[in-house]
Design a protein around this motif. Structure first.
Motif, PDB file in Angstrom:
ATOM      1  N   ILE A  55       0.842  -1.203   0.000  1.00 57.56           N
ATOM      2  CA  ILE A  55       0.000   0.000   0.000  1.00 57.56           C
ATOM      3  C   ILE A  55       0.872   1.247   0.000  1.00 57.56           C
ATOM      4  O   ILE A  55       0.657   2.177  -0.775  1.00 57.56           O
ATOM      5  CB  ILE A  55      -0.946  -0.018   1.214  1.00 57.56           C
ATOM      6  N   GLN A  56       1.912   1.222   0.843  1.00 57.14           N
ATOM      7  CA  GLN A  56       2.756   2.404   0.961  1.00 57.14           C
ATOM      8  C   GLN A  56       3.423   2.748  -0.369  1.00 57.14           C
ATOM      9  O   GLN A  56       3.342   3.880  -0.849  1.00 57.14           O
ATOM     10  CB  GLN A  56       3.809   2.151   2.032  1.00 57.14           C
ATOM     11  N   CYS A  95       0.972   3.909  -3.032  1.00 54.11           N
ATOM     12  CA  CYS A  95       0.557   5.300  -2.838  1.00 54.11           C
ATOM     13  C   CYS A  95       1.652   6.253  -3.277  1.00 54.11           C
ATOM     14  O   CYS A  95       1.382   7.275  -3.920  1.00 54.11           O
ATOM     15  CB  CYS A  95       0.194   5.553  -1.385  1.00 54.11           C
ATOM     16  N   ILE A  96       2.913   5.917  -2.956  1.00 53.79           N
ATOM     17  CA  ILE A  96       4.020   6.784  -3.369  1.00 53.79           C
ATOM     18  C   ILE A  96       4.082   6.838  -4.895  1.00 53.79           C
ATOM     19  O   ILE A  96       4.223   7.898  -5.495  1.00 53.79           O
ATOM     20  CB  ILE A  96       5.357   6.301  -2.757  1.00 53.79           C
ATOM     21  N   HIS A  99       1.604   6.342  -6.975  1.00 56.06           N
ATOM     22  CA  HIS A  99       0.467   7.124  -7.461  1.00 56.06           C
ATOM     23  C   HIS A  99       0.763   8.608  -7.401  1.00 56.06           C
ATOM     24  O   HIS A  99       0.525   9.347  -8.351  1.00 56.06           O
ATOM     25  CB  HIS A  99      -0.776   6.789  -6.628  1.00 56.06           C
ATOM     26  N   CYS A 100       1.305   9.050  -6.244  1.00 57.67           N
ATOM     27  CA  CYS A 100       1.602  10.478  -6.090  1.00 57.67           C
ATOM     28  C   CYS A 100       2.633  10.922  -7.118  1.00 57.67           C
ATOM     29  O   CYS A 100       2.498  11.986  -7.725  1.00 57.67           O
ATOM     30  CB  CYS A 100       2.122  10.765  -4.688  1.00 57.67           C
ATOM     31  N   GLU A 155       1.087  11.075 -10.551  1.00 59.46           N
ATOM     32  CA  GLU A 155       0.035  12.079 -10.669  1.00 59.46           C
ATOM     33  C   GLU A 155       0.593  13.496 -10.631  1.00 59.46           C
ATOM     34  O   GLU A 155       0.094  14.376 -11.297  1.00 59.46           O
ATOM     35  CB  GLU A 155      -0.967  11.866  -9.522  1.00 59.46           C
ATOM     36  N   TYR A 156       1.636  13.709  -9.815  1.00 60.65           N
ATOM     37  CA  TYR A 156       2.061  15.091  -9.589  1.00 60.65           C
ATOM     38  C   TYR A 156       3.441  15.408 -10.138  1.00 60.65           C
ATOM     39  O   TYR A 156       3.771  16.575 -10.321  1.00 60.65           O
ATOM     40  CB  TYR A 156       2.020  15.414  -8.095  1.00 60.65           C
ATOM     41  N   PHE A 188      -0.419  23.358 -17.326  1.00 59.84           N
ATOM     42  CA  PHE A 188      -0.217  24.525 -18.163  1.00 59.84           C
ATOM     43  C   PHE A 188       0.825  24.297 -19.218  1.00 59.84           C
ATOM     44  O   PHE A 188       1.821  23.625 -19.001  1.00 59.84           O
ATOM     45  CB  PHE A 188       0.048  25.753 -17.299  1.00 59.84           C
ATOM     46  N   LYS A 208      -6.795  13.485 -21.951  1.00 56.31           N
ATOM     47  CA  LYS A 208      -7.870  12.506 -22.085  1.00 56.31           C
ATOM     48  C   LYS A 208      -8.654  12.850 -23.336  1.00 56.31           C
ATOM     49  O   LYS A 208      -8.902  14.023 -23.612  1.00 56.31           O
ATOM     50  CB  LYS A 208      -8.803  12.596 -20.878  1.00 56.31           C
ATOM     51  N   PRO A 248     -13.350   9.128 -22.386  1.00 60.84           N
ATOM     52  CA  PRO A 248     -12.480   9.531 -21.275  1.00 60.84           C
ATOM     53  C   PRO A 248     -11.486   8.466 -20.847  1.00 60.84           C
ATOM     54  O   PRO A 248     -10.540   8.779 -20.124  1.00 60.84           O
ATOM     55  CB  PRO A 248     -13.473   9.835 -20.152  1.00 60.84           C
ATOM     56  N   LYS A 249     -11.653   7.226 -21.296  1.00 58.75           N
ATOM     57  CA  LYS A 249     -10.734   6.183 -20.853  1.00 58.75           C
ATOM     58  C   LYS A 249      -9.479   6.107 -21.710  1.00 58.75           C
ATOM     59  O   LYS A 249      -8.526   5.457 -21.348  1.00 58.75           O
ATOM     60  CB  LYS A 249     -11.439   4.824 -20.875  1.00 58.75           C
ATOM     61  N   GLY A 302      -8.794  21.190 -18.455  1.00 61.02           N
ATOM     62  CA  GLY A 302      -8.940  20.159 -17.432  1.00 61.02           C
ATOM     63  C   GLY A 302      -8.627  18.763 -17.927  1.00 61.02           C
ATOM     64  O   GLY A 302      -8.355  17.874 -17.135  1.00 61.02           O
ATOM     65  N   LEU A 303      -8.657  18.550 -19.248  1.00 58.11           N
ATOM     66  CA  LEU A 303      -8.402  17.205 -19.771  1.00 58.11           C
ATOM     67  C   LEU A 303      -6.915  16.938 -19.957  1.00 58.11           C
ATOM     68  O   LEU A 303      -6.508  15.804 -20.136  1.00 58.11           O
ATOM     69  CB  LEU A 303      -9.110  17.017 -21.114  1.00 58.11           C
TER      70      LEU A 303
END
Lengths: 181, 228
Positions: free
Chosen positions: B17-18, B21-22, B24-25, B28-29, B124, B134, B139-140, B197-198
């Motif tokens: 899990i840890q 999650c790392i 994923h972050c 994502e970012y 941006f 997307k 959207p998939k 946003g996409l």
């Protein structure tokens, strides 16, 4: 002195360890499962913020439910605003892809919702910045499904998925497949 | 004994899990690596005609609109995400009032082209950047296009099959995306401007194939950029 330094070091180590576990787990949970958000503005009256400007509801946004971009007509959803990507908007889904809707104040009287898009509207007609001004919204902008009002406590309730009968789509996708065009 | 096994299991789940999650972050970012897959194959077109096409001239008109940049019966490049249909892809044209459905069948596969890129996350972008977004109609799936115009720009919006040139302005909060291969790209010329946003990230570095290793080149279609 040496004793206190060792204690400091151990404390720092434990803090770092906890920090690197807690922050990613929390961020992932808020991104993927659920988060809470405060609703501002009067566009969803009377479902949300019935008291006007003095009260603002806090809603639970379920991200897990919309992970496959599946929504039903009548659901209250939050979206990234198509006009300003920094902002999130909360609206009710009126029509899904392939439906024909009668618009209120849009440039065309009737609109067929294109593939991969939805038609969203606020409950407070005329005071809402919704699909009637910016047209159908892409499903990719979907952010979460508002399921409960959490705050204030006396308004704690589950948000029902209801579609106002006068806003039913004129022709839905299922009709379209069988009927003549 | 049992306690040891249980403890190990819990520890394993916890670490999974840890690190999940790392990861994923980070994806994502911060950024990551994407792979685009292209298929080079020979295809065949199968048409399913709805009953209301009594005259063939109407049909030809519709087909010409759609096929002018997607010629059938020749070597044709398809995007990798459509692979999930296995050997039968279906498209539908919903832009017209009537919907027309047809299938494209892959006769044989010639080559698979794989590109691997590095992506940096952030909404941006500037004119000329290649972004991952997307798809507005599905959207998939993701699209990978070049930013041609930002909000407020005047762009040439006509499709290649149209003789008349038409200009339009990109609305607030939207960008105009186009593929580099203008003859064979489904982009903003077909589905209109794409909301900010996409956009998921910007592609800046090519890793694979090694012959193209390095930063990405400028657009070959510089003339399509607006001069404000």
């Amino acid at each position: 002195m040496a004793l206190s330094q060792g204690w400091m070091k151990r404390y720092f180590k434990a803090f770092c360890k906890g920090f690197f576990v807690a922050v990613p787990v929390a961020v992932t949970f808020l991104d993927r499962v659920a988060c809470v958000a405060r609703v501002e503005g009067a566009s969803m009256q009377p479902s949300l913020n019935p008291g006007g400007s003095q009260s603002s509801d806090v809603v639970l946004l379920n991200h897990w439910k919309v992970r496959n971009f599946e929504v039903q007509r009548g659901d209250i959803v939050s979206l990234v605003s198509p006009k300003n990507p920094e902002q999130k908007i909360i609206k009710r889904v009126i029509a899904l892809e392939g439906d024909i809707v009668k618009t209120m104040g849009h440039k065309n009287r009737y609109v067929k919702v294109p593939r991969g898009h939805i038609w969203v509207e606020g409950d407070h007609h005329g005071h809402s910045f919704d699909s009637n001004s910016f047209g159908p919204v892409s499903l990719g902008l979907l952010h979460g499904h508002a399921t409960h009002i959490l705050w204030p406590p006396e308004r704690w309730q589950k948000l029902e998925s209801v579609l106002p009968p006068e806003r039913l789509p004129i022709q839905s996708e299922e009709d379209c497949l069988h009927g003549s065009p | 004994m049992l306690r040891g096994v249980l403890g190990k299991t819990f520890r394993l789940v916890g670490y999974t899990i840890q690190y999940g999650c790392i990861a994923h972050c980070a994806f994502e970012y911060v950024g990551g690596v994407v792979m685009t897959c292209w298929l080079l194959c020979r295809v065949e077109l199968i048409l399913e005609l709805p009953a209301y096409y009594e005259s063939s001239s109407k049909l030809e008109e519709h087909l010409l609109d759609f096929l002018s940049f997607k010629p059938a019966q020749m070597i044709y490049i398809l995007k990798g995400f459509q692979l999930k249909f296995k050997n039968c892809l279906s498209f539908s044209v919903l832009d017209h009032q009537w919907s027309l459905q047809f299938k494209i069948q892959i006769l044989f596969l010639q080559k698979i082209l794989v590109d691997i890129f590095m992506v940096s996350k952030g909404k941006f972008c500037h004119r000329g950047d290649i972004v991952i977004a997307k798809s507005p109609s599905d959207p998939k799936s993701n699209i990978c296009k070049r930013v041609i115009g930002l909000e407020g720009d005047k762009i040439l919006s006509s499709s290649p099959s149209v003789f008349f040139k038409s200009h339009s302005y990109v609305p607030t909060g939207h960008v105009w995306l186009e593929g580099d291969n203008l003859q064979n790209s489904t982009d903003s010329r077909y589905y209109g401007p794409v909301p900010y946003g996409l956009i998921r990230g910007r592609i800046f570095f090519k890793i694979w194939p090694l012959s193209d290793f390095g930063f990405l080149r400028d657009s070959p279609n510089g003339h399509r950029f607006s001069d404000d």
